[in-house]
Design an enzyme around this catalytic site. Structure first.
Site, mmCIF file in Angstrom:
data_model
loop_
_atom_site.group_PDB
_atom_site.id
_atom_site.type_symbol
_atom_site.label_atom_id
_atom_site.label_comp_id
_atom_site.label_asym_id
_atom_site.label_seq_id
_atom_site.Cartn_x
_atom_site.Cartn_y
_atom_site.Cartn_z
ATOM 1 N N ASP A 1 0.801 -1.225 0.000
ATOM 2 C CA ASP A 1 0.000 0.000 0.000
ATOM 3 C C ASP A 1 0.837 1.280 0.000
ATOM 4 O OD1 ASP A 1 0.848 0.217 2.706
ATOM 5 O OD2 ASP A 1 -0.933 -0.846 3.403
ATOM 6 N N ARG B 1 1.104 7.070 -0.513
ATOM 7 C CA ARG B 1 0.267 6.198 0.324
ATOM 8 C C ARG B 1 -1.038 5.994 -0.423
ATOM 9 N NH1 ARG B 1 -2.489 2.940 2.252
ATOM 10 N NH2 ARG B 1 -2.624 2.264 4.425
ATOM 11 N N ASP C 1 -5.492 -1.206 2.964
ATOM 12 C CA ASP C 1 -4.469 -1.571 3.944
ATOM 13 C C ASP C 1 -4.046 -2.999 3.641
ATOM 14 O OD1 ASP C 1 -2.850 -1.617 6.281
ATOM 15 O OD2 ASP C 1 -4.473 -2.581 7.382
ATOM 16 N N THR C 2 -2.749 -3.204 3.428
ATOM 17 C CA THR C 2 -2.243 -4.554 3.205
ATOM 18 C C THR C 2 -1.504 -5.027 4.450
ATOM 19 O OG1 THR C 2 -0.216 -3.690 2.191
ATOM 20 C CG2 THR C 2 -2.041 -4.228 0.710
ATOM 21 N N GLU D 1 1.324 -6.161 7.076
ATOM 22 C CA GLU D 1 2.617 -5.510 7.330
ATOM 23 C C GLU D 1 3.757 -6.522 7.376
ATOM 24 O OE1 GLU D 1 5.023 -2.781 7.387
ATOM 25 O OE2 GLU D 1 3.086 -1.937 7.950
ATOM 26 N N ARG E 1 3.211 11.774 3.443
ATOM 27 C CA ARG E 1 3.102 10.983 2.221
ATOM 28 C C ARG E 1 1.946 11.492 1.363
ATOM 29 N NH1 ARG E 1 2.976 5.071 4.980
ATOM 30 N NH2 ARG E 1 1.184 6.107 5.953
#
Length: 207
Positions: free
Chosen positions: A71, A85, A90-91, A93, A138
């Protein structure tokens, strides 16, 4: 402004060509002659339909400089190296210090690197003001892969990301993403293959 002038020039050329051809009784073959005339004027003024579509859509050209995870990545945007970003997803971590590698994080990162490798030309739909950057500085953006595919929808439908960080005004494409997430969840794809792994606050590696 330049593209608008080019468009008006094209309209003028088409109108003149049509009047000349019809006044001389040359209706037959008018399409091919008009196409030739338009092509010539486009070449002379440096106009392209791709440029017009890009400008009118509000998309920004960018070149990937370095992949990061599923992401986040780095790209050259308007001559500046930016950390991007990706909005609404959301992927898992795999790079956060002091935390375990979460299931499917490496798969998500590998897929991002494959469809958007360093050097790839992509397009960004930047976040809406005043929320164009996050608190890390970002740049927030929706991302279109080199073939035009919306990256967010691609990875959500594949089960490599969940919908997250949904804040107005940056909620474009949300309905599409919700449909893709429902598909991935119902088919138990990737992150959805582990019961209880995906939560409303992130991922639960203990599952």
């Amino acid at each position: 402004m330049k593209q608008m002038k080019n468009i008006f020039a094209l309209i003028g050329v088409i109108t003149v060509a049509y009047l000349l051809l019809t006044s001389n009784g040359q209706i037959a073959g008018i399409d091919s002659k008009l196409t030739e005339a338009v092509t010539q004027i486009e070449s002379s003024i440096g106009f392209s339909h791709q440029e017009a579509n890009s400008e009118s859509s509000g998309l920004v050209d960018a070149v990937v400089t370095r992949s990061s995870d599923g992401d986040t990545f780095h790209a050259s945007v308007n001559g500046r190296n930016e950390t991007i970003r990706i909005l609404l997803i959301d992927t898992p971590e795999d790079q956060k210090p002091g935390t375990p590698v979460e299931p499917f994080s490496r798969e998500a990162a590998a897929y991002a690197a494959r469809v958007m490798p360093a050097g790839a030309h992509i397009k960004l739909q930047l976040g809406k003001a005043p929320d164009q950057r996050d608190h890390y500085g970002r740049l927030l953006a929706y991302v279109y892969e080199p073939d035009g595919t919306l990256y967010e929808n691609d990875v959500v439908r594949r089960g490599l990301a969940r919908i997250a960080y949904v804040y107005k005004p940056n909620t474009d494409h949300l309905t599409q993403l919700e449909q893709s997430q429902s598909y991935a969840e119902s088919h138990h794809l990737k992150i959805w293959s582990i019961p209880g792994y995906v939560t409303s606050r992130g991922y639960n590696p203990s599952k």
